[in-house]
Design a protein around this motif. Structure first.
Motif, PDB file in Angstrom:
ATOM      1  N   SER A 193       0.818  -1.212   0.000  1.00  0.00           N
ATOM      2  CA  SER A 193       0.000   0.000   0.000  1.00  0.00           C
ATOM      3  C   SER A 193       0.852   1.263   0.000  1.00  0.00           C
ATOM      4  O   SER A 193       0.364   2.345  -0.286  1.00  0.00           O
ATOM      5  CB  SER A 193      -0.877   0.012   1.250  1.00  0.00           C
TER       6      SER A 193
ATOM      7  N   ALA B 164       1.825   2.553   2.615  1.00  0.00           N
ATOM      8  CA  ALA B 164       1.522   3.261   3.862  1.00  0.00           C
ATOM      9  C   ALA B 164       2.445   2.790   4.986  1.00  0.00           C
ATOM     10  O   ALA B 164       2.905   1.644   4.993  1.00  0.00           O
ATOM     11  CB  ALA B 164       0.067   3.020   4.251  1.00  0.00           C
TER      12      ALA B 164
ATOM     13  N   VAL C  14       2.583   1.441   8.144  1.00  0.00           N
ATOM     14  CA  VAL C  14       1.636   0.810   9.050  1.00  0.00           C
ATOM     15  C   VAL C  14       2.094  -0.522   9.639  1.00  0.00           C
ATOM     16  O   VAL C  14       1.416  -1.069  10.500  1.00  0.00           O
ATOM     17  CB  VAL C  14       0.279   0.553   8.344  1.00  0.00           C
TER      18      VAL C  14
ATOM     19  N   ALA D 188       1.511  -9.439  10.317  1.00  0.00           N
ATOM     20  CA  ALA D 188       0.540  -9.357   9.227  1.00  0.00           C
ATOM     21  C   ALA D 188       0.259  -7.887   8.959  1.00  0.00           C
ATOM     22  O   ALA D 188      -0.033  -7.128   9.875  1.00  0.00           O
ATOM     23  CB  ALA D 188      -0.738 -10.076   9.609  1.00  0.00           C
TER      24      ALA D 188
ATOM     25  N   PRO E 256      -1.600  -4.668   8.456  1.00  0.00           N
ATOM     26  CA  PRO E 256      -2.968  -4.379   8.885  1.00  0.00           C
ATOM     27  C   PRO E 256      -3.873  -3.992   7.718  1.00  0.00           C
ATOM     28  O   PRO E 256      -5.081  -3.968   7.876  1.00  0.00           O
ATOM     29  CB  PRO E 256      -2.800  -3.207   9.855  1.00  0.00           C
ATOM     30  N   LEU E 257      -3.315  -3.701   6.564  1.00  0.00           N
ATOM     31  CA  LEU E 257      -4.182  -3.277   5.458  1.00  0.00           C
ATOM     32  C   LEU E 257      -4.679  -4.454   4.631  1.00  0.00           C
ATOM     33  O   LEU E 257      -5.860  -4.729   4.578  1.00  0.00           O
ATOM     34  CB  LEU E 257      -3.463  -2.251   4.579  1.00  0.00           C
TER      35      LEU E 257
ATOM     36  N   LYS F 271      -3.251  -7.694   4.892  1.00  0.00           N
ATOM     37  CA  LYS F 271      -3.028  -8.943   5.632  1.00  0.00           C
ATOM     38  C   LYS F 271      -1.928  -9.867   5.099  1.00  0.00           C
ATOM     39  O   LYS F 271      -1.856 -11.015   5.493  1.00  0.00           O
ATOM     40  CB  LYS F 271      -4.325  -9.772   5.745  1.00  0.00           C
TER      41      LYS F 271
END
Ligand SMILES: Cc1cc2nc3c(=O)[nH]c(=O)nc-3n(C[C@H](O)[C@H](O)[C@H](O)COP(=O)(O)OP(=O)(O)OC[C@H]3O[C@@H](n4cnc5c(N)ncnc54)[C@H](O)[C@@H]3O)c2cc1C
Ligand code: SF4
Ligand code: SF4
Ligand code: FES
Lengths: 122, 835
Positions: free
Chosen positions: A53, A55, A57, A73, A75-76, A78
């Protein structure tokens, strides 16, 4: 040529959350530091940026183990990343940067390249 | 025909099992049954005796109940030892009188052997066999600091663990040069010793105790033959067991040279009317000190009494697999390689502490025995090779090598013959399991219930599951309700385990019922189960690492790593003042604002560190969290109802607010949506919700298990014309049943479709209380409603919890560089990265 590195102090033991990750800002950009107390060694550091992504995160993902390997994992979407090698378990072609990490007294230090231009930091 | 009298002496594990078998058979009708027990308590699970120290009670360990005995018409006389046996008169004598028998069963078990050491009668010397023994040990340990176990065998090590759990410095004194001399070899014993010493238990081998005298620093001193000594506050003897054959001896029955009541293959003694089973029986010169062979004898004898000519006890496998002080130990078959010509293959990794030894036949084709220390993961496979005589592969060493060094994967259940014994406690073969499946058992639970497999010592659980899964798969049944590789259970099974055993943390659950350390599948699922059961704050330290990122940060992560915020607006009703606060906050933090389908307002684009600041303001204005991030109640949508609408027959907004306030925060297997319409025109679209309520002239109609979204399902009409209270009680029950029994991420619609018996069944359970659980469901719900807290309120008030919301813990001012923004339709939105 091998880039010069240093051991940057990024946070203290009190900042860590057992079985979970936190994010720190380093000379190499955003890094996720995970603390898995049941493992030896218990500290892992990988890039905080989710390659799928873009991002920042990964530190907020769930940790665990799959077939014995420690993973987080994203979070967006997985996908799982091996915390030792940075390898993505779902896509062979994708991996994230990993960083050597050590505990120095009460401080967590990461080995990061010394000279990293911070131009991308808006 | 008048009934004959059958007397059972001994109410232990095997005696009880025998009665269970007998009463379920035709022969039960032929006998009046009397049982004498020397102990005060009804038969209990001695195998798990040590759990008594961990808090289990006699009731937890009991094999049956007094009511069961009464229902079966069995006279149970506890605390009444049989002291005499007259074979001519066919009577037994107890302190209370004489009793006549036609058939007598001796199930007297064994007693611990205490070596004839001077001073062994000291009041702080004990044995480890009965609940009373444990009570005495506990009392003695209270004022003590240290304890010694005499005997380094299987039971001795278990006793040492028990002493340790009582807070004593534990020692093990063993006569032989190594621990567990019966099951292990020198290397295995040495490794086990090393591991046990690491755990703080001191091991003294090659020590023969000569006397026990008063101590100087502790209560007792043990003197050893090598002139050394050891001081201790209490001593537990665990130097082996001896068959309890006193009655047989005094009445002239044939007994073995070293004790044990001699029996034939039918478990009958030298007197045709007297039988012996369990640890007191000597078969083929052998005593069996494990429960599984005793059970087999019990079954054999029950068949014999039913006139089965073929029934015969043919010996039993003495392989054992255990965890001693947390260390895996396994011993299979001819572990010492005593078979002529036997050869050995050993794998010994001292680094990680794994030792494995295979004993194979001279021709290299058969596995005769094995020893495992440190890791029992190879046990099941090796046991199957040994028991079933399966031909070994060409490189048998691959069976015990780690996979990284070319080790073979475990033996698949397909490779097992039909005759392979899967559960030795209940003598269940692979063929029996296939039979049960063909007769209609469609999952692990029903196979267990049907065959009893895996309901004894539990050692076969993993293997049984593999066999059942593989057989079901062969028959085209989709299997594996397993949550993930860490838990061999479905969500429902886990829920049950958590609830019944009062488990409150993930770590306890995975330690006791799972393996490994968890993953992003099981952690949130367990987090949700724990929340449904105990309703503790989701950011309590133990629970943080379990939550999905959305639950951890109590907001919904969006594609650029920022979050959206959805405060609760119950029933969609909001005052202008509150609406203004939402607008002001959104403006201050430049949040993109959108109305949701559930009649609330969604604020997008907050960074992690802004979340607590924003919530501080929202809470001050009277908002609560909307749980848009959780698998829990989202909204209760409503139409405007009778207050304004000319068609309305009930106050739908009022009811929606009441429902939303009641169920807010409840953790469920998936999100739950509700709606209330004020008349049959259904403006709130209640029939597409998990719980839909539609007003009638007389009250409310309830619809359940509907869904919108990806897989729409029209909700089913469940009950009509309910009063307010009835409506709430009915929803309470259905919601709670769903929470307890659904699978992970199963919406109510799918849950209902998979519910055996479907809607009718659900109605019976909820409306007619056919399972008798409604009161419990309501009580559970009341408990959850009563402990509700706004998670955000708790979080912003707690500095420790707020620490979690630092974007970069070492750079509070740092802005995440990848969050780039632009403006569209007068609002801020993320820049889409060029893909
Ligand atoms: C701590 C511990 C751990 C164990 N762990 C395991 C294990 O992991 N796996 C395994 O397979 N086995 C294990 N065992 C062994 C297992 O418990 C026995 O094999 C099993 O209990 C034998 O059953 P039984 O009915 O023959 O004897 P018992 O269960 O001993 O029952 C015999 C009963 O008869 C009573 N009795 C004796 N004489 C008389 C009399 N004259 N009149 C009336 N009543 C009398 C006794 O009081 C006793 O209650 C363990 C045992 C102990 C103590
Ligand atoms: S459902 Fe009935 S009461 Fe509600 S708005 Fe529609 S017409 Fe009015
Ligand atoms: S419908 Fe699709 S795009 Fe729209 S919010 Fe749901 S998941 Fe996102
Ligand atoms: S082997 Fe003991 S329960 Fe199956």
């Amino acid at each position: 040529m091998k880039a010069r590195t240093c051991w940057e102090a990024v946070c203290t033991v009190e900042d860590l959350v057992p079985e979970s990750g936190i994010a720190v800002w380093t000379a190499a950009g955003p890094v996720a530091v995970f603390y898995l107390p049941h493992r030896l060694p218990a500290l892992f550091a990988i890039s905080h940026t989710d390659p799928f992504s873009g991002a920042n995160v990964l530190a907020r993902g769930l940790t665990g183990d799959l077939k014995g390997q420690p993973v987080v994992a994203s979070p967006l979407y997985k996908q799982h990343f091996n915390l030792v090698t940075g390898q993505c378990l779902e896509d062979e072609a994708v991996s994230v940067q990993t960083y050597p990490v050590l505990l120095d007294g009460n401080e967590i230090r990461l080995e990061v390249p010394v000279k990293q231009s911070e131009t991308e930091a808006a | 025909m008048s009934k004959k009298t059958l007397i059972v002496v001994g109410n232990g594990m095997v005696g009880h099992h025998f009665l269970e078998q007998l009463v379920a058979s035709p022969a039960a009708a032929d006998y009046d049954i009397l049982v004498f027990g020397e102990e005060k308590q009804l038969a209990y699970d001695r195998v798990h005796l040590s759990e008594y120290f961990a808090g289990s009670t006699h009731a937890d360990l009991a094999m049956g109940t007094a009511d069961w005995y009464t229902e079966q018409g069995i006279q149970l006389l506890l605390n009444e030892p049989v002291t005499g046996l007259d074979r001519d008169q066919r009577t037994v004598t107890t302190p209370k009188g004489d009793y006549h028998y036609d058939e007598l069963v001796l199930a007297t078990g064994s007693y611990p052997f205490v070596p004839p050491i001077e001073g062994r009668e000291h009041p702080h010397c004990f044995v480890y066999r009965t609940l009373e023994d444990l009570d005495a040990i506990r009392a003695s340990a209270q004022a003590g600091k240290s304890g010694v176990v005499v005997g380094g065998g299987l039971l001795g090590l278990e006793a040492a663990n028990a002493l340790k759990s009582l807070g004593l410095q534990a020692h093990v004194v063993e006569f032989a040069p190594r621990l567990m001399p019966v099951q292990l070899d020198t290397d295995g014993g040495a490794l086990l010793r090393h591991k046990i010493e690491e755990l703080g238990v001191q091991v003294h081998t090659e020590k023969a105790t000569t006397a026990i005298v008063a101590g100087e620093e502790a209560r007792l001193r043990m003197n050893f033959s090598d002139d050394s000594h050891l001081e201790t506050d209490l001593i537990v003897f665990s130097a082996g067991i001896r068959p309890q054959d006193a009655l047989a001896r005094s009445s002239g029955l044939e007994v073995g040279e070293r004790g044990g009541i001699v029996v034939n293959d039918q478990c009958t003694t030298s007197d045709p009317h007297i039988h012996a089973i369990g640890e007191c029986a000597l078969w083929d010169q052998r005593i069996f000190g494990l429960v599984a062979p005793g059970y087999t004898m019990a079954r054999t004898l029950a068949s014999v009494l039913n006139g089965d000519q073929e029934a015969a006890f043919t010996g039993a496998d003495m392989s054992t697999k255990l965890k001693l002080l947390g260390v895996d130990v396994g011993s299979i078959g001819d572990a010492h390689g005593q078979t002529p010509g036997a050869r050995n293959i050993r794998f010994n990794d001292e680094q990680i502490g794994h030792y494995r030894r295979m004993v194979i036949s001279e021709d290299g084709k058969k596995l005769l025995g094995a020893i495992l220390v440190g890791d029992n993961s190879h046990y099941d496979t090796l046991l199957q090779y040994a028991l079933n005589g399966i031909a070994l592969p060409d490189n048998p060493e691959t069976l015990i090598l780690p996979e990284s060094q070319g080790g073979a994967p475990a033996l698949g259940p397909d490779a097992l013959p039909e005759t392979a014994s899967i559960c030795s406690c209940h003598n269940v073969t692979k063929g029996d399991i296939c039979g049960a499946i063909d007769a209609g058992c469609g999952d692990l639970g029903s196979v267990k219930a049907e065959t009893k497999a895996s309901t004894g010592c539990g050692g076969c659980t993993a293997l049984l599951k593999n066999v059942v899964d593989s057989e079901l798969e062969k028959r085209g049944v989709e299997v594996s309700k397993d949550l993930c590789e860490h838990f061999p259970y479905s969500r429902q099974e886990l829920f049950h385990l958590v609830k019944v055993n009062g488990i409150r943390t993930f770590s306890t659950l995975i330690r006791q019922h799972g393996r490994g350390h968890g993953c992003d599948i099981c952690k949130p699922a367990v987090g949700s189960i724990l929340a449904s059961c105990w309703n503790e704050h989701i950011l309590a330290t133990d629970h943080v690492p379990l939550q999905d990122t959305n639950d951890t940060f109590m907001a919904n992560m969006q594609k650029n790593g920022t979050y959206s915020i959805v405060p609760r607006i119950p029933g969609g009703e909001i005052t202008p003042d509150k609406l203004i606060v939402l607008g002001e906050v959104a403006k201050q933090y430049n949040l993109y604002t959108k109305i949701t389908g559930g009649q609330r307002v969604d604020l997008f684009g907050a960074t992690l560190s802004e979340l607590p600041e924003i919530w501080e303001q929202l809470i001050a204005a009277g908002f609560e969290t909307g749980h848009a991030y959780g698998k829990s109640l989202r909204t209760v949508k409503s139409c405007v109802g009778s207050t304004w609408c000319r068609y309305g027959v009930q106050d739908s907004v009022g009811m929606a607010i009441r429902l939303e306030d009641r169920y807010k925060g409840l953790r469920a297997p998936h999100k739950v949506k509700m709606a209330v319409s004020g008349c049959t025109r259904e403006c709130a679209e209640a029939q597409s919700k998990d719980f839909g309520v539609i007003a009638t002239e007389n009250g409310w109609n309830l619809y359940v298990c509907g869904n919108g979204g990806m897989r729409p399902r029209h909700a089913d009409l469940f009950a009509t014309d309910l009063s307010d209270e009835e409506l709430i009680r009915t929803i309470d029950r259905v919601v709670m049943l769903y929470v307890r029994t659904a699978d992970r991420l199963q919406r109510t619609s799918v849950w209902m479709e998979n519910l055996e018996g479907g809607l009718e069944y659900l109605k019976q359970v909820v409306l007619e209380d056919s399972l008798g659980i409604c009161a419990e469901l309501e009580e559970h719900m009341d408990g959850i409603v009563g402990t509700y807290q706004c998670e955000w309120k708790t979080a912003v008030e707690d500095p420790e919890k707020r620490k979690r919301f630092r974007e970069f813990v070492n750079a509070p001012e740092k802005k995440d560089p990848v969050q780039q923004w632009t403006t569209e339709r007068d609002q801020r939105r993320p820049v889409l990265e060029s893909a």
